[in-house]
Design an enzyme around this catalytic site. Structure first.
Site, mmCIF file in Angstrom:
data_model
loop_
_atom_site.group_PDB
_atom_site.id
_atom_site.type_symbol
_atom_site.label_atom_id
_atom_site.label_comp_id
_atom_site.label_asym_id
_atom_site.label_seq_id
_atom_site.Cartn_x
_atom_site.Cartn_y
_atom_site.Cartn_z
ATOM 1 C CG ASP A 1 -1.975 -0.513 0.843
ATOM 2 O OD1 ASP A 1 -1.849 -1.224 -0.323
ATOM 3 O OD2 ASP A 1 -3.364 -0.327 1.824
ATOM 4 C CG ASP B 1 -15.257 32.108 -37.722
ATOM 5 O OD1 ASP B 1 -14.450 31.786 -38.556
ATOM 6 O OD2 ASP B 1 -16.440 31.326 -37.958
ATOM 7 N N GLY C 1 -4.826 25.019 -35.848
ATOM 8 C CA GLY C 1 -4.570 25.288 -36.836
ATOM 9 C C GLY C 1 -6.201 25.630 -37.550
ATOM 10 C CG LEU C 2 -6.692 29.501 -38.279
ATOM 11 C CD1 LEU C 2 -6.015 30.508 -38.732
ATOM 12 C CD2 LEU C 2 -8.090 29.555 -37.491
#
Ligand code: SF4
Length: 519
Positions: free
Chosen positions: A36, A280, A415-416
């Site tokens: 444990d 956007d 990343g667009l």
């Protein structure tokens, strides 16, 4: 008990360890088998704590089971108190030790130690880690801030509060406290005690001095807040300031509890609302999000997703069975079936069938989302080492809302090109079956290279005469064209060259083709 490769919560003694590790001057003597001690790693490796948690394990072995394990516990307890000189000692048993029924509380009492002993009953086969943490905190508060005799007097609003719930191994608790402290103090409210994180037992004794409590994490501080209300008459604020709207509601609730007028303080104005409106909308509005975690973070995440970011909640669940009611109520609000489960495979199935575009979950859902190649962010414990960042990264308050915006929205916007893939979806390399470029197998560079290679080899996608050559200079110029239109430019140029009977594409051909197709 189920043998599994993953668990959302450990056994209740891990919860007790979290409270001991949160506080100053508290030591936990845990009757437990040798293996444990693994639990230390949760603190030193995952949380990156610089010291071992204040826990002494009796570490009995199989061969000890035939002898006097009670004596092993007493020796370990006595030696731990002599060595660490804590202000108080917690005693309890782990799952295996529970079975041998040695009664750590009775054994510790028989030692006549000169410090307070708090006995923990941790039913490992019925309860889990968060319950163990809540129970341990509650037992400590009861021991050091005992209930006065008679009915608790009703309190009038006042400007002193406690903050209850933040604990070791909690998701961003360390930074949340800083943020919440700033918010609360900006209202002119004094913080009496923050507990358990950073508190001593003397601090617990001072809890009743506050006028009200703030429950930051109900999973850990809720039971104690209820008890303090019943026995010390302290009301509590139960709004967690996660997200811009909840932060405003929290400020109002704290101001009300303190008997002051909430002002529109600049600190409550997060960038999240404007950012979510300004980004956007094709990235945000209606994105399907699946949410799973502890109840506090899961419910808060659903609220932010639906009310602040314009997402569609397509799945909501928790592994916190004690808080199933809250999650069911939230799921009803968003019209989804609640998932109350600690079976990670059931959660994975639910994610697959919900078909989300974003997964918000624990470390486990991050793994699932990565396997399914879905953007994801972690919102709740249990977490991995990377979720204890070196930088300041709260989830609560004003800065917390900013952090949430960044960590949820950026994976969607990696990343667009995903947007551009839609714009160019009719092109052969940007069709609907193409993977978003932030997913490794669909990386645009690799896809483009494949397409270009296929074109050179005479793929039926582009009918190129085998004799057609690209001059080095023209090839270099082509590479300057952004990747998402490069394939189209190559195809058009080759068509132009072919139609004009050219065998080599020069720089001049490239520009002639461009002029031709832009007419
Ligand atoms: S006692 Fe409990 S926590 Fe310890 S190894 Fe066994 S099952 Fe795991």
């Amino acid at each position: 008990m189920q043998l599994t490769v993953w668990t959302y919560e450990g056994p209740p003694h891990v919860g007790a360890m979290r409270i001991a590790a949160s506080m100053r001057g508290v030591h936990f003597v845990l009757h437990a088998p040798q293996g444990d001690t693994y639990a230390d790693l949760l603190f030193t490796m995952i949380e990156r704590r610089s010291t071992r948690p204040p826990v002494t394990y009796t570490t009995f072995q199989a061969r000890d089971l035939g002898s006097d394990t009670a004596e092993i516990f007493k020796t370990a307890c006595r030696e731990a108190v002599e060595r660490f000189r804590p202000d108080a000692v917690l005693v309890g048993a782990s799952c295996t030790a529970e079975l041998i029924q040695d009664n750590p509380g009775g054994l510790a009492a028989a030692l006549n130690l000169d410090i307070p002993v708090v006995n923990l009953e941790l039913p490992s086969y019925q309860k889990k880690e968060n319950w163990g943490a809540a129970e341990t905190f509650y037992r400590l508060v009861r021991a050091f801030a005992p209930a006065p005799v008679g009915v608790a007097a009703a309190r009038t609003p006042g400007r002193v509060c406690n903050i209850l719930g933040p604990a070791s191994l909690g998701f961003r608790h360390r930074d949340d406290i800083v943020e919440v402290r700033k918010l609360v103090e900006s209202l002119g409210v004094t913080i009496n005690v923050v507990a358990p994180l950073g508190a001593s037992v003397a601090d617990l004794a001072r809890l009743p001095e506050a006028d009200f409590n703030i429950v930051l994490y109900p999973e850990i501080g809720g039971v104690t807040a209820d008890w303090l209300k019943r026995n010390h008459g302290q009301p509590f604020v139960a709004i967690q300031p996660i997200g811009a709207l909840a932060t405003e509601a929290f400020v109002e609730a704290v101001a009300k509890a303190a008997g002051i007028k909430a002002q529109d303080i600049p600190e409550t104005r997060s960038r999240l609302p404007w950012y979510s409106r300004s980004v956007d909308s094709t990235y945000l509005t209606g994105k399907r999000v699946f949410i799973f975690g502890d109840a506090t973070h899961a419910v808060a995440a659903a609220h932010i997703a639906a009310k602040e970011l314009g997402f569609t909640v397509c799945g909501l669940g928790t592994y916190s069975r004690e808080f199933a009611r809250e999650v069911r109520a939230a799921a009803a609000e968003y019209g989804v079936e609640p998932l109350i489960s600690d079976d990670h495979l059931a959660v994975e199935d639910a994610i697959i069938s919900a078909q989300p575009e974003l997964v918000l979950g624990t470390q486990m859902e991050r793994h699932v989302a990565k396997r399914l190649r879905i953007p994801c962010a972690v919102i709740s414990s249990p977490v991995h080492v990377q979720d204890f960042p070196a930088r300041y990264s709260p989830q609560m308050g004003v800065e917390g809302a900013n952090v949430i915006f960044d960590s949820w929205v950026h994976p969607l916007m990696m990343g667009l090109e995903e947007h551009l893939l839609h714009m160019f979806r009719d092109d052969f390399e940007f069709n609907d079956t193409a993977q978003p470029s932030h997913l490794s197998q669909g990386a645009p560079a690799a896809a483009s290279a494949q397409e270009e290679h296929a074109a050179a080899a005479g793929s039926p996608l582009i009918e190129v005469p085998a004799t057609l050559q690209w001059a080095d200079e023209a090839e270099r110029e082509l590479k300057k064209i952004p990747f998402f239109v490069r394939g189209k430019a190559r195809r058009n140029t080759e068509r132009f060259a072919s139609e004009n009977g050219l065998r080599t594409i020069t720089l001049e051909t490239l520009y002639d083709a461009k002029a031709h197709f832009s007419r």
